[in-house]
Design an enzyme around this catalytic site. Structure first.
Site, short mmCIF file in Angstrom:
data_model
loop_
_atom_site.label_atom_id
_atom_site.label_comp_id
_atom_site.label_asym_id
_atom_site.label_seq_id
_atom_site.Cartn_x
_atom_site.Cartn_y
_atom_site.Cartn_z
N THR A 163 -11.06 -20.73 -8.55
CA THR A 163 -11.60 -21.46 -7.41
C THR A 163 -12.91 -20.84 -6.95
OG1 THR A 163 -10.30 -20.06 -5.92
CG2 THR A 163 -9.31 -22.15 -6.59
N ARG B 225 -2.94 -32.92 -4.97
CA ARG B 225 -1.80 -32.16 -4.44
C ARG B 225 -1.48 -32.60 -3.02
NH1 ARG B 225 -2.58 -25.93 -4.56
NH2 ARG B 225 -1.94 -26.18 -6.72
N ASP C 80 -4.37 -18.00 -14.22
CA ASP C 80 -4.84 -18.58 -12.97
C ASP C 80 -5.58 -17.50 -12.18
OD1 ASP C 80 -5.21 -20.48 -11.07
OD2 ASP C 80 -3.16 -20.49 -10.32
N LYS D 292 -5.96 -28.01 -12.12
CA LYS D 292 -6.29 -27.00 -13.14
C LYS D 292 -5.03 -26.55 -13.89
CE LYS D 292 -8.44 -24.37 -10.14
NZ LYS D 292 -8.46 -25.27 -8.96
N THR D 293 -3.97 -26.25 -13.16
CA THR D 293 -2.72 -25.84 -13.81
C THR D 293 -2.17 -26.97 -14.67
OG1 THR D 293 -2.20 -24.35 -11.98
CG2 THR D 293 -0.39 -24.98 -13.42
#
Length: 343
Positions: A160, A219, A111, A66-67
């Protein structure tokens, strides 16, 4: 101030590595083909119109990009990116200061947007819709609202927990993308790309093995790759082959399904200490020496997704697959239905 997606296990040096391994454009972004194509259309249309694209909401579990996508949106548009997070914006004035500092066309990334304070959230409604904020000056009966015009900008929100977003905020996003867990093939390509950036020579089967233990999350794939790289470097293996990858992952206690020490500890306690359940979350967390939030938010989602455990009205219960993964059999006298596949 820059804030990454919430993951308490990420150290500052890990963030630096993550930044170095991030793709810089949509064409480099591996996986999520549906989201990539849809977002590409949104950005292309905005470029053709010569205007800012609609506000974008990115939803999905941590570590799926997302980032990275927020950064790519700014790069693709050739504009500046401002980064903040919901927990960091505690007052409407904090958000007003950020918004008033934007230039035309800028991308503002927030975020954990579901954790915005209510006053800031209400200020954001007007900013998103009319590109204006009303700053209240003074208190009591003499207070006055001064409207401040904002330049057109694009808000990119990441969450999230999409279900915690208020309807009025969710409805103001012109494009919503739900990021899904990655396929192993996509993760293997990401491992190859990251290995090249790290200067690591890796065999295809080793990349596939790392991908298969990465829980569908880039990640985690990059983090495991770095640990395998460290192992190969210290043990003086010039090439990461399947044997090297497996030995490294075994040392770091990541098993074939991707369960780590915490996951296995929770599953083991559930089966060995509590006979497969049902057992309450707080009791289960106590048995492994962890906070209930850690068990429910870090270990449980993956165990349930893999069908090793399930939630029931009476508590947590191990499935047949969970017992089997530990090399155990359900105790005699327990109803087989309790150990069916997780829903």
């Amino acid at each position: 101030m820059e804030h990454s997606e919430v993951d308490p296990e990420i150290l500052p040096e890990e963030r630096d590595f993550e930044s170095a391994l991030r793709p810089r454009s949509l064409s480099e972004f591996g996986g999520q083909p549906r989201v990539r194509d849809q977002l590409g259309l949104v950005l292309d249309a905005a470029r053709h119109r010569g205007s800012s694209p609609d506000h974008v909401l990115l939803s999905g579990p941590p570590g799926l990009g997302k980032t990275t996508l927020a950064m790519i949106i700014a790069v693709e548009l050739g504009v500046a990116l401002r980064i903040s997070s919901g927990p960091a914006i505690t007052h409407a004035g904090d958000l007003a200061a950020i918004l008033s500092g934007l230039s035309e066309g800028d991308v503002l990334f927030i975020d954990e947007i579901h954790r915005l304070a209510r006053p800031a959230e209400e200020l954001l409604y007007l900013a998103m819709e009319d590109f204006r904020v009303d700053v209240v000056v003074g208190k009591g009966p003499g207070a006055t609202a001064i409207p401040i015009e904002l330049p057109p900008f694009t808000l990119v929100g990441a969450t999230t927990r999409a279900g915690l977003l208020p309807g009025p905020l969710r409805d103001r996003f012109g494009f919503t993308a739900q990021l899904d867990f990655y396929e192993d093939a996509d993760l293997a390509r990401i491992v190859h790309t990251s290995a090249a950036k790290l200067g690591v020579t890796i065999h295809a089967r080793a990349a596939d093995e790392i991908a298969s233990r990465s829980r569908g999350t880039p990640r985690i794939a990059n983090r495991l790759l770095r640990r395998v790289r460290d192992f190969a470097q210290v043990k003086k293996h010039p090439v990461v082959d399947l044997d090297v990858a497996c030995a490294a992952l075994e040392m770091y206690e990541v098993d074939q399904l991707g369960l780590d020490r915490l996951d296995r500890g929770v599953l083991d306690a559930l089966c060995r200490l509590f006979g497969g359940g049902p057992v309450g979350l707080s009791t289960l967390a106590l048995s492994v020496g962890e906070e209930t939030e850690t068990v429910s938010e870090v270990a449980e989602p993956f165990l349930i997704r893999e069908g090793l455990m399930m939630r029931t009205p009476r508590g947590r219960v191990a499935t047949h697959a969970g017992w089997s993964h530990l090399g155990l059999r359900p105790p005699a006298g327990v109803a087989p239905a309790l150990f069916g596949d997780a829903e």
